[in-house]
Design an enzyme around this catalytic site. Structure first.
Site, PDB file in Angstrom:
ATOM      1  N   LYS A  20      51.484   4.317  55.544  1.00  0.00           N
ATOM      2  CA  LYS A  20      52.497   3.514  56.229  1.00  0.00           C
ATOM      3  C   LYS A  20      52.995   4.250  57.463  1.00  0.00           C
ATOM      4  O   LYS A  20      52.930   5.484  57.573  1.00  0.00           O
ATOM      5  CB  LYS A  20      53.683   3.194  55.304  1.00  0.00           C
ATOM      6  N   ASP A 160      59.319   5.684  48.587  1.00  0.00           N
ATOM      7  CA  ASP A 160      58.340   4.888  49.324  1.00  0.00           C
ATOM      8  C   ASP A 160      57.281   4.255  48.426  1.00  0.00           C
ATOM      9  O   ASP A 160      56.405   3.547  48.921  1.00  0.00           O
ATOM     10  CB  ASP A 160      57.634   5.754  50.370  1.00  0.00           C
TER      11      ASP A 160
END
Length: 349
Positions: A20, A160
């Site tokens: 990401k 995350d």
């Protein structure tokens, strides 16, 4: 439920999971629990790790590929923690509502991680591997947890991890684990410039707190940032305003125009990362010079992410950055892409 696990003809399960970047990372004040409130816009990109799980007598982890030697082993590995958390969450309840037999609740797995996402690079590679392990074990054990249920387990494993399950583009609140899918259009082309060595996320947040405390001291006078014994006080390092989502960025994402998105990229941790790794300024400057429509440190760094106008521009930018010698390597990626997904699975007996 895990009860069916003993009756499987077991085929290893392999899951692919993306890295990401954070299109926005707004960091709020330090909380009493040591975390910071965040508002972030996650964006999954096409740099993937693969995780394979298979039954074993005891849970182990083996890592190959990018930065393999730097990945923690044993229970320190986030993927191992994810497998243990899923086993606990999937534990079948008995008639009295208590957890079922311990043997059924804690099946062991051999975890193999094939890495392409660099370690400690601001790309959430460890969180991605944990998410992949959750999906793989859920499939291997036929545990039957739904997406939202896996998300709850993921939130307990790491900040995350839940996004790596979801993928796409999403707004994260809290520590980043409270997710809402974002309305984003189009495909965005990126060049990731990898630095030599990693940066500790905890150290970058600590540097952010120190920089904020120093600013508070310069405004409030000597001693205003220090607590008892000269330590940084919560009042000083918690002086940052509450984080806010950039409505301008969200509107730009709906336009599918990289030129509109690029100037609105933001990262409150960038100054802290640059203070710990000043050489990153050269990479950022080079990317801008070579025409990137957006340039930032990704997450806690030290990877620098450059948004290109299109796929052709991304190829040119990657060549230019490589030739400039401002990074140890580059990767051309695009986003958004889906989150963790099974690419090979089990068979029922």
């Amino acid at each position: 439920m895990l009860a069916a696990y003993d009756h499987l003809i077991v085929t290893p399960v392999t899951v692919r999971v993306p890295a990401k970047v954070n299109l926005q990372l707004a960091v709020g004040p330090l909380r009493a629990d040591g975390y910071h409130d965040l508002v972030t816009v996650f964006h999954a990109v096409s740099l993937f790790d693969e995780v394979t799980v298979r039954p074993a007598e005891r849970t182990t982890v083996r890592v190959t590929g990018e930065d393999a030697a730097a990945v923690p082993a044993g229970r320190a590995n986030l993927a191992v923690q994810a497998a243990m958390a899923l086993a606990k969450a999937a534990r079948p309840a008995g008639r009295d509502g208590r957890a079922g037999p311990r043997r059924a609740a804690r099946p062991a797995v051999a975890i193999e991680i094939r890495k392409r996402i660099p370690v400690a690079a601001g790309l959430a590679g460890g969180s991605a591997d944990a998410a992949a392990t959750l999906v793989a074990c859920n499939e291997l054990w036929q545990a039957g947890l739904s997406g939202p249920e896996l998300g709850q387990v993921a939130a307990g494993v790491g900040s995350d991890v839940a996004f790596a399950l979801l993928g796409g583009t999403a707004v994260g609140l809290g520590r980043g684990e409270q997710l809402t899918a974002a309305l984003a259009a189009g495909t965005y082309h990126w060049v990731l410039a990898f630095a030599a060595g990693g940066l500790s996320t905890a150290e970058v947040y600590a540097a952010c707190d120190r920089l904020r405390a120093a600013r508070a001291a310069s405004v409030g006078g000597p001693g205003s940032a220090a607590g008892p014994g000269g330590r940084l006080g919560l009042a000083a390092i918690g002086a940052a305003p509450a984080p806010q989502l950039s409505t301008e960025l969200m509107a730009a994402l709906r336009s599918a125009d990289p030129a509109a998105v690029g100037p609105l990229l933001g990262n409150d941790l960038q100054s802290a990362a640059l203070s710990l790794r000043p050489v990153l300024r050269r990479a950022l400057a080079a990317g801008r010079e070579f025409g990137a429509v957006g340039a930032m440190v990704s997450g806690s760094g030290p990877t620098c992410a450059f948004l290109a106008a299109d796929a052709r521009h991304a190829r040119e930018l990657a060549v230019s950055l490589t030739g400039a010698g401002v990074c140890r390597g580059v990767a051309r990626v695009h986003g958004p892409v889906p989150g963790a997904a099974v690419v090979a699975g089990t068979e029922q007996a």
